[in-house]
Design a protein around this motif. Structure first.
Motif, PDB file in Angstrom:
ATOM      1  N   LEU A 175       0.804  -1.109   0.149  1.00 24.81           N
ATOM      2  CA  LEU A 175      -0.074   0.054  -0.027  1.00 24.81           C
ATOM      3  C   LEU A 175       1.044   1.400  -0.075  1.00 24.81           C
ATOM      4  O   LEU A 175       0.605   2.166  -0.677  1.00 24.81           O
ATOM      5  CB  LEU A 175      -0.952  -0.099   1.187  1.00 24.81           C
ATOM      6  CG  LEU A 175      -2.223  -1.055   1.145  1.00 24.81           C
ATOM      7  CD1 LEU A 175      -2.778  -1.341   2.447  1.00 24.81           C
ATOM      8  CD2 LEU A 175      -3.039  -0.844  -0.069  1.00 24.81           C
TER       9      LEU A 175
ATOM     10  N   GLN B 295       0.804   3.986  -2.877  1.00 23.63           N
ATOM     11  CA  GLN B 295       0.559   5.503  -2.473  1.00 23.63           C
ATOM     12  C   GLN B 295       1.517   6.622  -3.060  1.00 23.63           C
ATOM     13  O   GLN B 295       1.243   7.274  -3.831  1.00 23.63           O
ATOM     14  CB  GLN B 295       0.383   5.688  -0.970  1.00 23.63           C
ATOM     15  CG  GLN B 295       0.299   7.152  -0.408  1.00 23.63           C
ATOM     16  CD  GLN B 295      -1.227   7.805  -0.853  1.00 23.63           C
ATOM     17  OE1 GLN B 295      -2.288   6.658  -0.746  1.00 23.63           O
ATOM     18  NE2 GLN B 295      -1.153   8.979  -1.229  1.00 23.63           N
TER      19      GLN B 295
ATOM     20  N   GLU C 129      -7.571  -4.286  -0.623  1.00 15.59           N
ATOM     21  CA  GLU C 129      -7.168  -2.988  -0.069  1.00 15.59           C
ATOM     22  C   GLU C 129      -6.381  -1.866  -0.997  1.00 15.59           C
ATOM     23  O   GLU C 129      -6.512  -0.912  -0.790  1.00 15.59           O
ATOM     24  CB  GLU C 129      -6.071  -3.678   1.175  1.00 15.59           C
ATOM     25  CG  GLU C 129      -6.730  -4.053   2.374  1.00 15.59           C
ATOM     26  CD  GLU C 129      -7.170  -5.368   2.018  1.00 15.59           C
ATOM     27  OE1 GLU C 129      -6.882  -5.989   1.137  1.00 15.59           O
ATOM     28  OE2 GLU C 129      -7.916  -5.815   3.169  1.00 15.59           O
TER      29      GLU C 129
ATOM     30  N   ALA D 197      -7.651   1.616  -1.805  1.00 17.27           N
ATOM     31  CA  ALA D 197      -6.684   2.645  -1.484  1.00 17.27           C
ATOM     32  C   ALA D 197      -6.456   3.617  -2.873  1.00 17.27           C
ATOM     33  O   ALA D 197      -6.750   4.877  -2.739  1.00 17.27           O
ATOM     34  CB  ALA D 197      -5.288   2.082  -1.128  1.00 17.27           C
TER      35      ALA D 197
ATOM     36  N   TRP E 281      -8.041   7.404  -3.366  1.00 16.22           N
ATOM     37  CA  TRP E 281      -7.002   8.594  -3.494  1.00 16.22           C
ATOM     38  C   TRP E 281      -7.695   9.381  -4.922  1.00 16.22           C
ATOM     39  O   TRP E 281      -7.751  10.521  -4.834  1.00 16.22           O
ATOM     40  CB  TRP E 281      -5.644   7.962  -3.962  1.00 16.22           C
ATOM     41  CG  TRP E 281      -4.690   8.947  -4.346  1.00 16.22           C
ATOM     42  CD1 TRP E 281      -3.880   9.692  -3.515  1.00 16.22           C
ATOM     43  CD2 TRP E 281      -4.192   9.594  -5.706  1.00 16.22           C
ATOM     44  NE1 TRP E 281      -3.195  10.523  -4.519  1.00 16.22           N
ATOM     45  CE2 TRP E 281      -3.418  10.368  -5.676  1.00 16.22           C
ATOM     46  CE3 TRP E 281      -4.824   9.084  -7.176  1.00 16.22           C
ATOM     47  CZ2 TRP E 281      -3.088  11.034  -6.656  1.00 16.22           C
ATOM     48  CZ3 TRP E 281      -4.490   9.846  -8.210  1.00 16.22           C
ATOM     49  CH2 TRP E 281      -3.289  10.683  -8.120  1.00 16.22           C
TER      50      TRP E 281
END
Lengths: 556, 556
Positions: free
Chosen positions: A350, A354, A387, A391, A395
């Motif tokens: 993750l 990101q 997940e 995510a 975003w």
């Protein structure tokens, strides 16, 4: 999941006459090439003139991994999804080159349940367009060498012939050759090289021409090299623009096929996205827009290359604007941009995801600068975790960007219905006119600087001494009013393929410039640009076969 | 008289589906390529198996002038004439190469009112067969260089690679080249050369294969060169016979078109008549024989080259025999053989004509040796005088040979009705089985000697030291059981193009031999044999053009 070729061979294709009929084409508007391929008449453009234009949707992507982000698959899937919503959608794609098919890729026409078919025909000789381009390109080479052999009236300097020969294959041994050896009856010895056919200027010319007449004029303008006193020599001076147009007259007609779900697809032209502009033909896109409520098309590599050239070069040549852009991203590629090693992309990460969104963010800004509405398409892979998907969608939502998770590879059109709805909403937005990256009146240096700074996020541009000299020459020849086609690595926003994510504080180095006057742009080369790929040790061709009844094996 | 292209463009073509229907073909037996061309299914052969064979008529000629004797024109005219007599005739011709079209000839598909159409399509890319052959040929070259680049497991000697690259153009600068220059990432430097595509062994392979399976086996047997310890290296050892067959799967299907009078014509394959056997494909001829009462086909150059190879090589590969031969002669060419200068051929000259019949006489003897009935066709020219025509027909009659004056160029089929009647009579004769020039069990030297003595009228054969060494090698490799394909000038019965008429007391010199194992013959080279033509100072291409609506200009 089944292999692409097996899905393709099981497809229930409709006869091409039914696909043509679904577009309200009459018998004289097209010619069959077998039962599942057609060429559209050169007279169709004129006939459709009065019809309103459908909306043009451009598919682009973040900086891709070497495997690609699945732009073609999303393009096909989106077209199929629009059809599921009872919209008349037409897909406009590039023609695949035989070189990569026999080399590494083993065939490419979308993937999974979002493919164009007949896949094996499209990937082999299709309707012969690329062969016609190869013939025209190499005929011109033969005419040049023949001119020199028979007295060289035009005073061509054999050391300054920029026109190269081509083959539509991956063949590294042809990158640098010497021709004309063996004494006076075998021509004048000189250095030459072969490019892959899709890198030929003739491919770019064919894809930017608006009709046969424009094609001939562009061919006439091609600069093949220079005289001993450094003046450009054109095809027109040699006198072969008629013969070259004749060789290309059928190749100039767009090809009609269908997707696995019988959505009409126009596949026409396939120029490289580095030294050329990487989009299917202007004729194909404009025809598709006349035939459908929506045309879904794509441009090669990421938004820094393909979309920039689509928007700054192709729309200018074609006189149209896109109504919406789809930016394709994969979680795998974003993790790579976030620093994960290629071998570790199957694992959830993750933090890297990101960090990797920085790359996506830059491409969103790029499309915003052009003032075109966009939707982000997350092209789902089996290795993506819940997940990670959550995510990334979160975003995008925080960024205020419409986003859709697409499963068109696995599910076909039904895996892209949400994307289709968001794309239609985006295309319906009232938006300002397309804002180009540069004005044609800008100097060559200004154009390159604007692309580097606003599209790549560079802090500036350095020109080699050679490039500076070439710019002076181009100014002298009056070429400075043309758009610039950047040749840069597709893997990075910078000119260094190792700089992933969103690099900053970097400069772009322009090593070399050359004019593609027929195509109507100047090519600026940064880093090493490959115009002739090589084969791997075990080429895809080793697995290929055909059985006695003509059934194809070993295409992917 | 009108130009060929103007006659062709005014033709009232029938849609190809009507031509197919006239041959009792159903929809699944063929695929359209546009409205006036079709490819016949690979499954058709099997389906027609049970049908009886029509009679096979072979058209050949005396040693031609550089302009040719009009063999294709007579072939087309004879087919049209048979149709006028309500016989079901099918014509089987070779595909023209783009090189000579763009170079000197400006197009070739018969002439006047005896042409196959659509002439401009047939002369340009047609259905892409030759492009597929070019692709397969050059893919093999790329695979060879790639093999060497990646470690050369097979121990191939780069100095002994006999496989050359090809382009379907006249391009003298490619006759001798050096490839692989530029350092380690650009392959291994070596000498190479390009031939015109129709000179490729793959063209000969395609034309002699009986089906896709035989095609693959022949491709697998191709010898591409030798190892450092002088062992032959085959395509099978490289592993690419499947990929090459895949590239050729559509090219292997015969093409159906029509003549100006709507007689069905199958045009398929076009190997050179010097280093290869110069006939259209076995598949095409056999298919045509199943579809028509008569198939009229031709073989390249004069009877010493094309007919000899048709009879000694093609009939063996195809397992059939011709029922009659047409020997085409022109009064112009006979006068040339009788000693008249090329510039004086327009003038009446009965003595020269009489002397020139010696050349015709030798070809009559040749066909008699094969034990096939024949008819002489005098292809009339506007410059022929009544006295000349009378003298020649009288001479033929004195010789006991059936003769017919044909005016198919000017009148189409109706100008060949008399020939058609005489050909039918000849084909109906009970004749002995075909008598080959040599047995396959003869030694290589014996085969060449038999051809030279009985077909050319030579007093013997001299072998260069190199050729002798090559024969020893071929015996060692077990190639001695193959037929021999002679590469010799077409202008003379001897190997010296200046020796016209019927030379005697001459020897044939074999300079060089090489194996075409895929094609299934050994090539013996006499004199200089051109496998890559050059362009003249003013190529035909300079006149070619296409207007904005796609209409072709400047093909002949």
């Amino acid at each position: 999941m089944k292999k692409d070729i097996d899905i393709a061979l099981e497809a229930e294709m409709k006869p091409i006459k039914e696909i043509a009929a679904s577009l309200n084409l009459s018998e004289e508007d097209w010619e069959p090439y077998g039962h599942y391929k057609a060429k559209l008449s050169e007279k169709l453009g004129e006939k459709l003139e009065a019809r309103p234009d459908g909306k043009i949707i451009l598919t682009t992507s973040i900086n891709p991994t070497p495997a690609g982000e699945g732009k073609s698959t999303v393009t096909v899937g989106l077209g199929q999804a629009l059809n599921k919503l009872n919209k008349k959608a037409v897909i406009a794609l590039r023609e695949p080159s035989l070189g990569p098919t026999m080399g590494l890729k083993g065939g490419a026409a979308g993937g999974g349940y979002s493919q164009v078919v007949p896949m094996e025909e499209i990937n082999l000789h299709f309707t012969g367009d690329i062969h016609a381009i190869t013939s025209a390109n190499n005929a011109l080479s033969a005419f040049i060498d023949n001119h020199i052999h028979h007295g060289n009236e035009l005073n061509i300097d054999p050391r300054r012939i920029s026109w190269k020969r081509v083959v539509d294959l991956n063949d590294r041994a042809l990158r640098e050759v010497v021709v004309g050896l063996g004494g006076p009856v075998k021509g004048v010895p000189r250095e030459d090289g072969f490019m892959i056919s899709v890198a030929s200027e003739i491919m770019a010319v064919l894809c930017l021409a608006s009709d046969l007449n424009d094609l001939k004029e562009r061919l006439a303008r091609i600069v093949i090299g220079y005289t001993y006193d450094r003046k450009p020599v054109t095809v027109k001076e040699l006198g072969y623009e008629g013969a070259l147009t004749l060789l290309l007259k059928d190749a100039a007609k767009p090809n009609l096929v269908q997707t696995l779900e019988n959505t009409p697809a126009i596949i026409h032209g396939g120029p490289f996205a580095n030294i050329a502009h990487g989009c299917n033909s202007v004729i194909a896109t404009k025809t598709a827009a006349k035939l459908g409520d929506y045309v879904v098309t794509e441009a090669g590599f990421g938004a820094d290359l393909g979309a920039e050239k689509f928007l700054d070069i192709k729309t200018r040549a074609g006189g149209f604007e896109p109504d919406a852009v789809v930016i394709v991203a994969t979680i795998r590629a974003l993790k790579m941009h976030g620093g994960v090693d290629k071998k570790e992309l199957d694992k959830e990460n993750l933090n890297a995801l990101q960090a990797g969104t920085a790359n996506l963010k830059k491409h969103m800004e790029t499309i915003e600068q052009f003032r075109v509405p966009y939707v982000i398409a997350i092209n789902e892979f089996p290795t993506d975790t819940e997940e990670e998907i959550h995510a990334l969608t979160s975003w995008c939502e925080q960024e205020g960007a419409p986003v859709s998770l697409v499963q068109v590879h696995e599910k076909g059109g039904s895996g892209g219905v949400d994307l289709a709805e968001k794309v239609m909403a985006a295309a319906d937005q009232k938006h300002q006119p397309l804002s180009y990256t540069y004005d044609l009146e800008d100097s060559i240096e200004q154009k390159i600087n604007k692309i580097a700074r606003t599209i790549y996020g560079a802090s500036g541009v350095e020109f080699s001494a050679k490039a500076e000299k070439q710019i002076r020459q181009m100014n002298k020849f009056g070429y400075h009013h043309l758009p610039v086609c950047m040749a840069k690595t597709q893997y990075s926003l910078s000119d260094d393929p190792a700089k992933l994510g969103r690099p900053d504080h970097f400069k772009i180095t322009v090593r070399d410039l050359y004019p593609s006057i027929g195509a109507g742009f100047l090519v600026a080369l940064t880093g090493d640009v490959m115009t002739m790929p090589g084969l791997p040790k075990q080429p895809a061709a080793l697995r290929m076969d055909v059985d006695t009844s003509g059934v194809v094996k070993g295409l992917f």
